[in-house]
Write an enzyme that holds these catalytic residues in place. Structure first.
Site, PDB file in Angstrom:
ATOM      1  N   ASN A   1       0.817  -1.204   0.000  1.00 32.37           N
ATOM      2  CA  ASN A   1       0.000   0.000   0.000  1.00 32.37           C
ATOM      3  C   ASN A   1       0.854   1.259   0.000  1.00 32.37           C
ATOM      4  O   ASN A   1       1.804   1.379   0.761  1.00 32.37           O
ATOM      5  CB  ASN A   1      -0.931   0.000   1.219  1.00 32.37           C
TER       6      ASN A   1
ATOM      7  N   SER B   1       0.254   5.294   0.530  1.00 29.60           N
ATOM      8  CA  SER B   1      -0.810   6.162   1.029  1.00 29.60           C
ATOM      9  C   SER B   1      -0.250   7.422   1.671  1.00 29.60           C
ATOM     10  O   SER B   1       0.937   7.508   1.994  1.00 29.60           O
ATOM     11  CB  SER B   1      -1.677   5.411   2.047  1.00 29.60           C
ATOM     12  N   ILE B   2      -1.139   8.402   1.848  1.00 30.92           N
ATOM     13  CA  ILE B   2      -0.798   9.653   2.524  1.00 30.92           C
ATOM     14  C   ILE B   2      -1.474   9.682   3.888  1.00 30.92           C
ATOM     15  O   ILE B   2      -2.660   9.397   4.012  1.00 30.92           O
ATOM     16  CB  ILE B   2      -1.253  10.881   1.716  1.00 30.92           C
TER      17      ILE B   2
ATOM     18  N   ARG C   1      -0.664  12.099   7.694  1.00 30.83           N
ATOM     19  CA  ARG C   1       0.249  13.084   8.264  1.00 30.83           C
ATOM     20  C   ARG C   1       1.231  12.448   9.250  1.00 30.83           C
ATOM     21  O   ARG C   1       0.963  11.400   9.836  1.00 30.83           O
ATOM     22  CB  ARG C   1      -0.539  14.197   8.943  1.00 30.83           C
TER      23      ARG C   1
ATOM     24  N   GLN D   1      -8.269   4.467   7.002  1.00 29.81           N
ATOM     25  CA  GLN D   1      -7.041   4.532   6.211  1.00 29.81           C
ATOM     26  C   GLN D   1      -6.446   3.144   5.999  1.00 29.81           C
ATOM     27  O   GLN D   1      -6.461   2.288   6.879  1.00 29.81           O
ATOM     28  CB  GLN D   1      -6.020   5.436   6.906  1.00 29.81           C
ATOM     29  N   HIS D   2      -5.873   2.964   4.817  1.00 30.16           N
ATOM     30  CA  HIS D   2      -5.277   1.666   4.486  1.00 30.16           C
ATOM     31  C   HIS D   2      -4.050   1.362   5.337  1.00 30.16           C
ATOM     32  O   HIS D   2      -3.740   0.194   5.599  1.00 30.16           O
ATOM     33  CB  HIS D   2      -4.917   1.630   2.998  1.00 30.16           C
TER      34      HIS D   2
ATOM     35  N   GLU E   1      -6.091  21.365   9.898  1.00 30.61           N
ATOM     36  CA  GLU E   1      -6.548  20.409   8.894  1.00 30.61           C
ATOM     37  C   GLU E   1      -7.389  21.043   7.782  1.00 30.61           C
ATOM     38  O   GLU E   1      -7.529  22.251   7.697  1.00 30.61           O
ATOM     39  CB  GLU E   1      -7.323  19.268   9.571  1.00 30.61           C
TER      40      GLU E   1
ATOM     41  N   LYS F   1     -16.904   4.215   2.736  1.00 34.07           N
ATOM     42  CA  LYS F   1     -15.567   4.757   2.973  1.00 34.07           C
ATOM     43  C   LYS F   1     -15.269   5.938   2.056  1.00 34.07           C
ATOM     44  O   LYS F   1     -14.689   6.941   2.475  1.00 34.07           O
ATOM     45  CB  LYS F   1     -14.522   3.662   2.786  1.00 34.07           C
TER      46      LYS F   1
END
Length: 513
Positions: free
Chosen positions: A174, A176-177, A179, A196-197, A289, A405
């Site tokens: 995976n 992914s983004i 923070r 989140q993945h 955010e 999701k």
């Protein structure tokens, strides 16, 4: 040689420069708030992306020449020509491609048959293999990591980089983004939360009894297409590297990490390696955010990413995203990509596919709204009404397994007729305020979970109940559900007859000399 901005980060920067959409700042800038303030001003005024070449350095930075420069606003809006130029370039599209066509491109290329696996290349084809820091040499606190917002709980090193994790059986890799904040000299803490993945992949390690040492890589300055796809709500188990290959019609070159078996893009500015320790929890945040607020007392307890190796190229560049008031990457990428995936899912629905023409998350609503454009002539054929339509849309987008999701960030879905350009917020807000009766034309879904980062959820009673706060608002006149010939005249320029508009446009220079 032609540039490849989708798969080469430096080519992306060069195209921005060639098109007058990059400003190189050679004056010394302090990463403590100054970088953040400059990028916010650039976002909010649609200014050129700033490249900070001269950051104020800690005297103990081990390699100030190469660690590092900062690129701000990589996915912000452009102030001339096509405002979505930077997003188009992330995909290798012409910079004049508008957002509607970007969404349609993503929908058209979602076909799994087009996935192309990455290709492993030698290290000498990877610029980030030039320099290396061992665990003993690493001190993250000495690097020019920015403090982006005045209320942030720390320096967030990871805002536009890409985490790489793999399940223990290697069946799912995976990208992914999420923070990440500097915790101490050799560790980063960041959000590892559902849906989140990164949470799902690391859960597999926890289940195997190895949650304290999960291999990871954190890559900065990756191919722009990679960072875009890393933001996409693609299906669980799908491998981003193959997805990117399909989008770009070209395999992504990858190389092996130095301290684990993970593969990362060969085109990177910097790669941090180490392991995620789910067993050790520390304070994380707060962070300003995507909705435009930072609440200084809101922090979380999150796990540690322990860094034991860093590789980087000459004069490395760290891209950053500085979320806040629209429009930044949390709106153009996250919101825009949710639009694309939602449009695809609607295209698979037996009823909604017949009446929905377009969907979009308007940036002015901080990606909390989804505007849905309805073909009113097809709507009449359904023999339905506002309440039934709202329930059909909300049940699918808010409740269904396919959409839950993807649409989790959304709180209000706005249905409008096909005379409205949903990509023009002025038109959308006009329809919203004039075509629905508050409460009466709103159907609430109190059984679904709110988006935890939404300020009204995190700062109100929803933080305790974790239920509701979502609705579908129908901004379609009642007669449009039954009368395909229902007419109304809009009192704007577009409401005039075509022959009048054409004559006015042709003679405009004579009127306004």
């Amino acid at each position: 040689m032609s540039l490849n901005p989708a798969l080469k980060f430096r080519d992306f920067i060069q195209v921005l420069k060639n098109e007058g959409d990059l400003i190189e700042i050679d004056t010394e800038v302090d990463p403590n708030l100054e970088v953040g303030a400059i990028t916010r001003k650039a976002y909010e005024n649609k200014l050129a992306a700033p490249l900070f070449n001269n950051l104020k350095q800690d005297p103990e930075n081990i390699d100030p020449k190469n660690l590092f420069r900062i690129l701000g606003c990589p996915g912000g809006l452009r102030g001339f020509g096509n405002d979505h130029a930077r997003i188009a370039l992330h995909l290798g599209l012409d910079s004049q491609t508008p957002m509607k066509e970007i969404i349609d491109f993503l929908v058209a290329n979602r076909n799994p048959k087009k996935y192309i696996p990455p290709v492993l290349v030698p290290n000498d084809q990877s610029p980030h293999k030039k320099h290396h820091l061992t665990k003993e040499q690493i001190d993250l606190t000495k690097l020019p990591v920015p403090l982006l917002h005045h209320g942030d709980g720390g320096k967030f090193i990871q805002t536009y980089g890409m985490w790489v994790l793999q399940t223990p059986d290697k069946s799912w890799t995976n990208w992914s983004i999420a923070r990440g904040m500097v915790h101490d000299s050799k560790s980063i803490t960041g959000l590892v939360i559902n849906p989140q993945h990164v949470k799902q992949v690391s859960d597999a390690w926890v289940a195997a009894g190895k949650g304290d040492k999960i291999p990871f890589a954190l890559c900065f300055g990756v191919p722009p297409a990679a960072i875009l796809v890393s933001s996409m709500p693609i299906p669980d188990g799908a491998t981003e590297a193959e997805y990117i290959g399909g989008l770009c019609n070209q395999a992504v070159p990858v190389v092996k990490c130095e301290t684990n078996d993970l593969e990362v893009p060969a085109d990177c500015e910097m790669v941090f390696e180490g392991y995620l320790d789910r067993d050790t929890l520390v304070r994380e945040g707060p962070f300003g955010e995507m909705h435009g607020y930072c609440f200084p007392k809101d922090h979380h307890t999150q796990p540690l990413y322990r860094v034991n190796h860093i590789s980087y190229r000459d004069q490395a560049i760290m891209p950053i995203s500085n979320p806040g008031l629209c429009t930044d990457e949390t709106h153009t990428l996250i919101g825009g990509l949710v639009s694309a995936e939602t449009k695809y899912l609607i295209s698979q629905h037996p009823v909604l596919s017949k009446i929905v023409e377009d969907v979009f998350t308007p940036y002015e609503a901080q990606a909390l709204w989804l505007a849905v454009k309805i073909n009113t002539h097809e709507l009449v054929k359904l023999k339905t009404n506002a309440k039934e339509l709202s329930n059909l849309v909300g049940d699918f987008l808010f409740r269904s397994k396919e959409c839950y999701k993807v649409c989790s960030i959304l709180h209000e879905i706005i249905l409008v007729g096909d005379d409205i350009d949903i990509f023009d917020f002025k038109q959308l807000i006009w329809a919203y305020t004039t075509r629905h009766t508050p409460v009466q034309d709103q159907l609430y879904f109190d059984d679904v979970k709110p988006f935890a980062l939404a300020p009204f959820a995190s700062q109100g009673p929803l933080i305790k109940t974790r239920q509701g706060g979502k609705c579908v608002t129908t901004c379609i006149f009642p007669k449009q559900f039954t009368d395909p010939d229902f007419e109304f005249v809009t009192c704007n320029f577009n409401g005039y007859p075509e022959e009048v508009k054409n004559k006015i446009s042709q003679n405009w220079d004579k009127y306004y000399k």
